[in-house]
Structures are given as C-alpha cells and as structure tokens.
Design a protein around this motif. Structure first.
Motif, mmCIF file in Angstrom:
data_model
loop_
_atom_site.group_PDB
_atom_site.id
_atom_site.type_symbol
_atom_site.label_atom_id
_atom_site.label_comp_id
_atom_site.label_asym_id
_atom_site.label_seq_id
_atom_site.Cartn_x
_atom_site.Cartn_y
_atom_site.Cartn_z
ATOM 1 N N VAL A 135 4.356 -47.297 9.048
ATOM 2 C CA VAL A 135 3.505 -46.710 8.354
ATOM 3 C C VAL A 135 4.358 -45.241 7.871
ATOM 4 N N GLN A 136 3.943 -44.970 6.491
ATOM 5 C CA GLN A 136 4.426 -43.757 5.979
ATOM 6 C C GLN A 136 3.401 -43.050 5.076
ATOM 7 N N LEU A 137 3.404 -41.770 5.336
ATOM 8 C CA LEU A 137 2.833 -40.925 4.464
ATOM 9 C C LEU A 137 3.543 -39.924 3.673
ATOM 10 N N VAL A 138 3.842 -39.881 2.562
ATOM 11 C CA VAL A 138 4.828 -39.211 1.834
ATOM 12 C C VAL A 138 4.104 -38.077 1.018
ATOM 13 N N GLN A 139 4.167 -36.916 1.071
ATOM 14 C CA GLN A 139 3.785 -35.862 0.476
ATOM 15 C C GLN A 139 4.542 -35.251 -0.686
ATOM 16 N N SER A 140 3.910 -34.616 -1.659
ATOM 17 C CA SER A 140 4.590 -33.989 -2.875
ATOM 18 C C SER A 140 5.117 -32.700 -2.224
ATOM 19 N N GLY A 141 6.146 -32.148 -2.988
ATOM 20 C CA GLY A 141 6.981 -31.157 -2.758
ATOM 21 C C GLY A 141 6.194 -29.578 -2.549
ATOM 22 N N ALA A 142 6.948 -28.630 -2.280
ATOM 23 C CA ALA A 142 6.406 -27.293 -2.041
ATOM 24 C C ALA A 142 5.979 -26.865 -3.324
ATOM 25 N N GLU A 143 5.000 -25.868 -3.208
ATOM 26 C CA GLU A 143 4.246 -25.560 -4.722
ATOM 27 C C GLU A 143 4.185 -23.881 -4.371
ATOM 28 N N VAL A 144 4.295 -23.140 -5.580
ATOM 29 C CA VAL A 144 4.146 -21.788 -5.461
ATOM 30 C C VAL A 144 3.342 -21.560 -6.720
ATOM 31 N N LYS A 145 2.061 -20.643 -6.063
ATOM 32 C CA LYS A 145 1.088 -20.613 -7.029
ATOM 33 C C LYS A 145 0.501 -19.050 -7.178
ATOM 34 N N LYS A 146 -0.326 -18.678 -8.071
ATOM 35 C CA LYS A 146 -0.702 -17.180 -8.167
ATOM 36 C C LYS A 146 -2.097 -17.246 -7.482
ATOM 37 N N PRO A 147 -2.654 -16.226 -7.058
ATOM 38 C CA PRO A 147 -4.016 -16.082 -6.809
ATOM 39 C C PRO A 147 -5.034 -16.411 -7.916
ATOM 40 N N GLY A 148 -5.971 -17.288 -7.755
ATOM 41 C CA GLY A 148 -6.848 -17.642 -8.559
ATOM 42 C C GLY A 148 -6.373 -19.402 -9.142
ATOM 43 N N ALA A 149 -5.098 -19.522 -8.982
ATOM 44 C CA ALA A 149 -4.776 -20.886 -9.421
ATOM 45 C C ALA A 149 -5.244 -22.056 -8.609
ATOM 46 N N SER A 150 -5.084 -23.152 -8.832
ATOM 47 C CA SER A 150 -5.303 -24.392 -8.198
ATOM 48 C C SER A 150 -4.076 -25.032 -7.807
ATOM 49 N N VAL A 151 -4.244 -26.050 -6.912
ATOM 50 C CA VAL A 151 -3.021 -27.040 -6.259
ATOM 51 C C VAL A 151 -3.433 -28.229 -6.144
ATOM 52 N N LYS A 152 -2.729 -29.222 -6.396
ATOM 53 C CA LYS A 152 -3.145 -30.509 -6.054
ATOM 54 C C LYS A 152 -2.009 -31.318 -5.232
ATOM 55 N N VAL A 153 -1.978 -31.606 -4.157
ATOM 56 C CA VAL A 153 -1.049 -32.213 -2.983
ATOM 57 C C VAL A 153 -1.204 -33.577 -3.222
ATOM 58 N N SER A 154 -0.312 -34.450 -3.343
ATOM 59 C CA SER A 154 -0.670 -35.864 -2.909
ATOM 60 C C SER A 154 -0.054 -36.456 -1.682
ATOM 61 N N CYS A 155 -0.272 -37.513 -1.532
ATOM 62 C CA CYS A 155 0.205 -38.060 -0.225
ATOM 63 C C CYS A 155 0.006 -39.670 -0.434
ATOM 64 N N LYS A 156 1.324 -40.392 -0.530
ATOM 65 C CA LYS A 156 1.514 -41.472 -0.790
ATOM 66 C C LYS A 156 1.570 -42.541 0.265
ATOM 67 N N ALA A 157 0.793 -43.416 0.560
ATOM 68 C CA ALA A 157 0.669 -44.182 1.821
ATOM 69 C C ALA A 157 1.425 -45.541 1.681
ATOM 70 N N SER A 158 2.082 -45.950 2.579
ATOM 71 C CA SER A 158 2.574 -47.339 2.499
ATOM 72 C C SER A 158 3.089 -48.040 4.118
ATOM 73 N N GLY A 159 3.175 -49.113 4.059
ATOM 74 C CA GLY A 159 3.398 -49.574 5.416
ATOM 75 C C GLY A 159 1.975 -49.990 6.220
ATOM 76 N N TYR A 160 0.870 -50.159 5.458
ATOM 77 C CA TYR A 160 -0.379 -50.552 5.908
ATOM 78 C C TYR A 160 -1.235 -50.918 4.749
ATOM 79 N N THR A 161 -2.344 -51.427 5.019
ATOM 80 C CA THR A 161 -3.385 -51.656 4.083
ATOM 81 C C THR A 161 -4.217 -50.398 3.933
ATOM 82 N N PHE A 162 -3.987 -49.773 2.695
ATOM 83 C CA PHE A 162 -4.658 -48.563 2.357
ATOM 84 C C PHE A 162 -6.246 -48.549 2.334
ATOM 85 N N MET A 163 -6.704 -49.530 2.308
ATOM 86 C CA MET A 163 -8.221 -49.968 2.124
ATOM 87 C C MET A 163 -8.862 -49.647 3.582
ATOM 88 N N LYS A 164 -8.306 -50.026 4.449
ATOM 89 C CA LYS A 164 -8.726 -50.126 5.863
ATOM 90 C C LYS A 164 -8.622 -48.698 6.764
#
Lengths: 121, 113
Positions: free
Chosen positions: A2-31
């Motif tokens: 099982v692995q959960l690999v996340q996206s890289g570091a982010e630098v944001k200004k106040p008021g902005a938005s951020v979207k972090v990803s998490c890619k799963a592998s090694g198991y049945t995602f739907m379960k």
C-alpha cells in the motif's frame, strides 16, 4: 504494498486556494475511504474531513466545512483535498490517510508522506 | 467534540525500561453495539507521517513489535512500551474515532534517559 503518494509542497498567498493530491496504489481503491489530517509546525494532529472512495458520502470538521472539499477520482485512484480562502494559520503539513474499510468511523492504517502548504504574504 | 488529553507531556526512560502513556477522553468511546473502544495509538518520528501502532484500544497492528501494548476502556487508556528501544524515540498520539469530529490527543514525547 500500500502506498499513498502526495503532491509536492505549495506556497500560497492569503486568500488563495490549494489542492493537494494523494495517489493510491497497492490496494483496491474502491474498498477504502480516505481521510485528511493536518499538522501545523510543531503542533499536533487535526482531522479535516473524510470521503468514501466513490464520493457519495463526505464528512467534514465543522470549523473547516465552509472552506474544505475532499474528493476522489476513481479513474486514477487519486484523492484530493482543496482548501480555500487560505490564512496564515493554515500553514501545515497535510496528510491523506487510508481508512481500513469504506466507513468513516475508523482508524487510519496507512498515511501519505505529507504535503507542506505554506501561506504567507 | 470529544477532547483527548494525554499525560505526561513528555517522559525520558532508560533503555530496556518500561514507558507508559495515558490518554483520557472527555466522554466514553466505547461502542456498546460491538463492545469495542474506538481508540487508536500512533507513533510519529521527526519528518515522518504517523504510524499506526494499536487500534480498538488493544489490537496491535501487523508488524508492530510486541513490546507495544494498549489497554483501557471507556474514557481511560494506556499505551505501554515494555522495554524501551532506541528506535522508539518519537511522539505518540491517541486518537478517538467514536464520533465526528475525530480528535487526537496533544501527543507525548518519549526520549531516552
């Protein structure tokens, strides 16, 4: 394995938005559901929200529910956490964590490596 | 919200000696439908994500050394390291998953004396 690999570091200004990803592998995602937990520098752990794998059910911490959205893309086995209207106190390491089944009420058996989000003007 | 507290905040134990960390919840986390306590323990080393050690208050996760054990029920729980090893230096967190929002204790730092 099982692995959960996340996206890289982010630098944001106040008021902005951020979207972090998490890619799963090694198991049945739907379960398995995914939760998101954050940790401010030198601080403890704060649960943010949860989604089941097919996005039919979500649950958020009340203090964040107006600003956070957690989703998944079952075609790529990836979970996402979007946080809007960022403030300086949102500076933290953000973790995705797998739930051992499809429920919300459960512990976290695998964690991503973490994504540092820094909010600064 | 269920508030989790831990004691002590930190402790230093000699190698091979026993370490015990206490965790208390502001309300019971015992699920009467299955008689299980919805409490987990995690270990976090610097620069790493938390690692699951114990769930359902006393079930050791696969691969976790048997020197780690969990006990307690209702509102009072204990994580015990029976014989502290150098690699056990870390911060330990308890976590309730009985009710949303799911909450963590503030952590207990374990060091070598």
């Amino acid at each position: 394995q099982v692995q959960l690999v996340q996206s890289g570091a982010e630098v944001k200004k106040p008021g902005a938005s951020v979207k972090v990803s998490c890619k799963a592998s090694g198991y049945t995602f739907m379960k398995h559901s995914i939760s998101w937990v954050r940790q401010a520098p030198g601080q403890g752990l704060e649960w943010m929200g949860w989604t089941n794998a097919d996005n039919t059910n979500t649950n958020y911490a009340q203090k964040l529910q107006d600003r956070v959205t957690v989703t998944t893309d079952t075609s790529t086995n990836t979970a996402y956490m979007e946080l809007r209207s960022l403030r300086s106190d949102d500076t933290a390491v953000y973790y995705c964590a797998r739930v051992p089944d499809s429920s919300s009420w459960n512990y976290f058996d695998y964690w991503g490596q973490g994504t540092l989000v820094s909010v600064s003007s | 919200d269920i508030v989790m507290t831990q004691s002590p905040d930190s402790l230093a134990v000699s190698l091979g000696e026993r370490a015990a960390i206490n965790c208390k919840s502001s309300q019971s986390v015992l699920d009467s439908s299955n008689n299980k306590n919805n409490l987990a323990w995690y270990q976090q080393k610097p620069g790493q994500p938390p690692k699951l050690l114990i769930y359902w208050a006393s079930t050791r996760e696969s691969g976790v050394p048997d020197r780690f054990s969990g006990s307690g029920s209702g509102t009072d729980f204990t994580l015990t390291i029976s014989s502290l090893q150098a690699e056990d230096v870390a911060v330990y967190y308890c976590h309730q998953y009985y009710s949303s929002p799911f909450t963590f204790g503030p952590g207990t730092k374990v060091d070598i004396k």
